[in-house]
Scaffold this motif. Structure first.
Motif, PDB file in Angstrom:
ATOM      1  N   ASP A   2       0.792  -1.292  -0.050  1.00  0.00           N
ATOM      2  CA  ASP A   2       0.029  -0.017   0.147  1.00  0.00           C
ATOM      3  C   ASP A   2       0.677   1.176   0.080  1.00  0.00           C
ATOM      4  N   GLN A   3       0.422   2.311  -0.932  1.00  0.00           N
ATOM      5  CA  GLN A   3       1.454   3.467  -1.170  1.00  0.00           C
ATOM      6  C   GLN A   3       0.501   4.579  -1.468  1.00  0.00           C
ATOM      7  N   VAL A   4       0.874   5.815  -0.838  1.00  0.00           N
ATOM      8  CA  VAL A   4       0.189   7.005  -1.328  1.00  0.00           C
ATOM      9  C   VAL A   4       1.218   8.139  -1.707  1.00  0.00           C
ATOM     10  N   THR A   5       1.252   8.561  -2.951  1.00  0.00           N
ATOM     11  CA  THR A   5       2.310   9.438  -3.604  1.00  0.00           C
ATOM     12  C   THR A   5       1.661  10.828  -3.819  1.00  0.00           C
ATOM     13  N   GLN A   6       2.038  11.981  -3.428  1.00  0.00           N
ATOM     14  CA  GLN A   6       1.724  13.113  -3.832  1.00  0.00           C
ATOM     15  C   GLN A   6       2.682  13.846  -4.881  1.00  0.00           C
ATOM     16  N   SER A   7       1.989  14.650  -5.586  1.00  0.00           N
ATOM     17  CA  SER A   7       2.875  15.599  -6.594  1.00  0.00           C
ATOM     18  C   SER A   7       2.138  16.879  -6.949  1.00  0.00           C
ATOM     19  N   PRO A   8       2.691  17.751  -7.027  1.00  0.00           N
ATOM     20  CA  PRO A   8       4.284  17.982  -7.075  1.00  0.00           C
ATOM     21  C   PRO A   8       4.602  18.035  -5.435  1.00  0.00           C
ATOM     22  N   GLU A   9       6.059  18.006  -5.233  1.00  0.00           N
ATOM     23  CA  GLU A   9       6.568  18.200  -3.839  1.00  0.00           C
ATOM     24  C   GLU A   9       6.232  19.551  -3.166  1.00  0.00           C
ATOM     25  N   ALA A  10       6.502  20.325  -4.212  1.00  0.00           N
ATOM     26  CA  ALA A  10       6.411  21.982  -4.082  1.00  0.00           C
ATOM     27  C   ALA A  10       5.579  22.834  -5.183  1.00  0.00           C
ATOM     28  N   LEU A  11       4.833  23.668  -4.890  1.00  0.00           N
ATOM     29  CA  LEU A  11       4.123  24.541  -5.840  1.00  0.00           C
ATOM     30  C   LEU A  11       4.083  25.840  -5.382  1.00  0.00           C
ATOM     31  N   ARG A  12       4.533  26.712  -6.408  1.00  0.00           N
ATOM     32  CA  ARG A  12       4.452  28.245  -6.234  1.00  0.00           C
ATOM     33  C   ARG A  12       3.268  28.668  -7.051  1.00  0.00           C
ATOM     34  N   LEU A  13       2.163  29.512  -6.600  1.00  0.00           N
ATOM     35  CA  LEU A  13       1.347  30.074  -7.377  1.00  0.00           C
ATOM     36  C   LEU A  13       1.292  31.564  -7.087  1.00  0.00           C
ATOM     37  N   GLN A  14       0.924  32.602  -7.929  1.00  0.00           N
ATOM     38  CA  GLN A  14       0.544  33.748  -7.710  1.00  0.00           C
ATOM     39  C   GLN A  14      -0.878  33.611  -7.267  1.00  0.00           C
ATOM     40  N   GLU A  15      -1.271  34.533  -6.666  1.00  0.00           N
ATOM     41  CA  GLU A  15      -2.484  34.887  -5.889  1.00  0.00           C
ATOM     42  C   GLU A  15      -3.487  34.879  -7.213  1.00  0.00           C
ATOM     43  N   GLY A  16      -4.657  34.095  -7.163  1.00  0.00           N
ATOM     44  CA  GLY A  16      -5.581  34.134  -8.339  1.00  0.00           C
ATOM     45  C   GLY A  16      -5.368  33.012  -9.348  1.00  0.00           C
ATOM     46  N   GLU A  17      -4.085  32.509  -9.161  1.00  0.00           N
ATOM     47  CA  GLU A  17      -3.612  31.333 -10.121  1.00  0.00           C
ATOM     48  C   GLU A  17      -4.075  29.955  -9.751  1.00  0.00           C
ATOM     49  N   SER A  18      -5.225  29.345 -10.491  1.00  0.00           N
ATOM     50  CA  SER A  18      -5.791  28.300 -10.072  1.00  0.00           C
ATOM     51  C   SER A  18      -4.745  26.987 -10.325  1.00  0.00           C
ATOM     52  N   SER A  19      -4.993  25.987  -9.540  1.00  0.00           N
ATOM     53  CA  SER A  19      -3.997  24.826  -9.946  1.00  0.00           C
ATOM     54  C   SER A  19      -4.666  23.750  -9.071  1.00  0.00           C
ATOM     55  N   SER A  20      -4.056  22.369  -9.265  1.00  0.00           N
ATOM     56  CA  SER A  20      -4.346  21.281  -8.666  1.00  0.00           C
ATOM     57  C   SER A  20      -3.430  20.507  -8.212  1.00  0.00           C
ATOM     58  N   LEU A  21      -3.269  19.646  -7.173  1.00  0.00           N
ATOM     59  CA  LEU A  21      -2.633  19.072  -6.537  1.00  0.00           C
ATOM     60  C   LEU A  21      -2.862  17.378  -6.560  1.00  0.00           C
ATOM     61  N   ASN A  22      -1.848  16.495  -6.893  1.00  0.00           N
ATOM     62  CA  ASN A  22      -2.482  15.205  -7.222  1.00  0.00           C
ATOM     63  C   ASN A  22      -1.798  14.069  -6.019  1.00  0.00           C
ATOM     64  N   CYS A  23      -2.886  13.226  -5.670  1.00  0.00           N
ATOM     65  CA  CYS A  23      -2.476  12.050  -4.881  1.00  0.00           C
ATOM     66  C   CYS A  23      -2.872  10.900  -5.472  1.00  0.00           C
ATOM     67  N   SER A  24      -2.014   9.989  -5.608  1.00  0.00           N
ATOM     68  CA  SER A  24      -2.042   8.633  -6.411  1.00  0.00           C
ATOM     69  C   SER A  24      -2.039   7.515  -5.287  1.00  0.00           C
ATOM     70  N   TYR A  25      -2.809   6.487  -5.413  1.00  0.00           N
ATOM     71  CA  TYR A  25      -2.876   5.813  -4.084  1.00  0.00           C
ATOM     72  C   TYR A  25      -2.982   4.235  -4.842  1.00  0.00           C
ATOM     73  N   THR A  26      -2.130   3.388  -4.073  1.00  0.00           N
ATOM     74  CA  THR A  26      -2.198   1.803  -4.589  1.00  0.00           C
ATOM     75  C   THR A  26      -2.723   1.305  -3.290  1.00  0.00           C
ATOM     76  N   VAL A  27      -3.972   1.137  -2.999  1.00  0.00           N
ATOM     77  CA  VAL A  27      -4.484   0.608  -1.689  1.00  0.00           C
ATOM     78  C   VAL A  27      -5.543  -0.325  -1.809  1.00  0.00           C
ATOM     79  N   SER A  28      -5.173  -1.476  -1.180  1.00  0.00           N
ATOM     80  CA  SER A  28      -6.319  -2.475  -1.451  1.00  0.00           C
ATOM     81  C   SER A  28      -7.411  -2.289  -0.783  1.00  0.00           C
ATOM     82  N   GLY A  29      -8.563  -2.107  -1.606  1.00  0.00           N
ATOM     83  CA  GLY A  29      -9.920  -1.943  -0.794  1.00  0.00           C
ATOM     84  C   GLY A  29      -9.931  -0.636  -0.205  1.00  0.00           C
TER      85      GLY A  29
END
Lengths: 112, 113
Positions: A2-29
């Motif tokens: 079982d594993q959980v991986t997040q990306s990116p490690e760091a993210l810099r945005l300007q105020e108002g600049e929309s974005s997304s953070l990712n979380c990939s998981y390999t977990v049984s059930g």
């Protein structure tokens, strides 16, 4: 394993600049996918729980979504006060103890 | 409600010393957890408890011990401190395994030199 991986490690945005953070998981059930916010020097603060693929939850500028393999934390028009580390965690089906597997986090910095 | 409280906030130990990290919750939660957080490594589960008198090992239990004599308290004992135990320690609690979002304390920053 079982594993959980997040990306990116760091993210810099300007105020108002929309974005997304990712979380990939390999977990049984998967029983639940959790998002937390952590400010420097403090404990994680609970944001959302997602239980099944297709589920979405919103809180102010944050929206969390879940698929069968990953979760996204969408940040719309972020403000400097959204700067923090965002943690993703999963609870798997064989656990009846509430134990969570955490990713390493994404550190978000929003500049004015 | 104070939620989850931890003491001390900071501590410096010498190699070989022992100490107890205190954790108390006032939410009447059955489930309690101890994690350590190292830079860039996420949170690792040390020990957990599903109720008073019941404890079990997590992912990284070596060098630690716990006890749970009451619902409210879940102390973590470090015996013979080692530099590898330098970390930030968090205690957390949850109501049950149905609504099981975990609520965290403010943490204890421990340095072993």
């Amino acid at each position: 394993e079982d594993q959980v991986t997040q990306s990116p490690e760091a993210l810099r945005l300007q105020e108002g600049e929309s974005s997304s953070l990712n979380c990939s998981y390999t977990v049984s059930g998967l029983r639940g996918l959790f998002w937390y916010r952590q400010d420097p020097g403090k404990g994680p603060e609970f944001l959302f729980t997602l239980y099944s693929a297709g589920e979405e939850k919103e809180k102010e500028r944050l929206k969390a979504t879940l698929t069968k393999k990953e979760s996204f934390l969408h940040i719309t028009a972020p403000k400097p006060e959204d700067s923090a580390t965002y943690l993703c965690a999963a609870s798997h089906g064989s656990s009846n103890t509430g134990k969570l597997i955490f990713g390493q986090g994404t550190t978000l910095q929003v500049k004015p | 409600n104070a939620g989850v409280t931890q003491t001390p906030k900071f501590r410096i130990l010498k190699i070989g010393q022992s100490m107890t990290l205190q954790c108390t919750q006032d939410m009447n939660h059955n489930y309690m957890y101890w994690y350590r957080q190292d830079p860039g490594m996420g949170l690792k589960l040390i020990y957990y408890s599903v109720g008073a008198g019941i404890t079990d090992k997590g992912e990284v239990p070596n060098g630690y011990n716990v006890s749970r004599s009451t619902t409210e308290d879940f102390p973590l004992r470090l015996e013979l401190a080692a530099p590898s135990q330098t970390s930030v320690y968090f205690c957390a609690s949850s109501l049950d395994i149905i609504a099981y979002e975990q609520y965290f304390g403010p943490g204890t920053r421990l340095t072993v030199t």
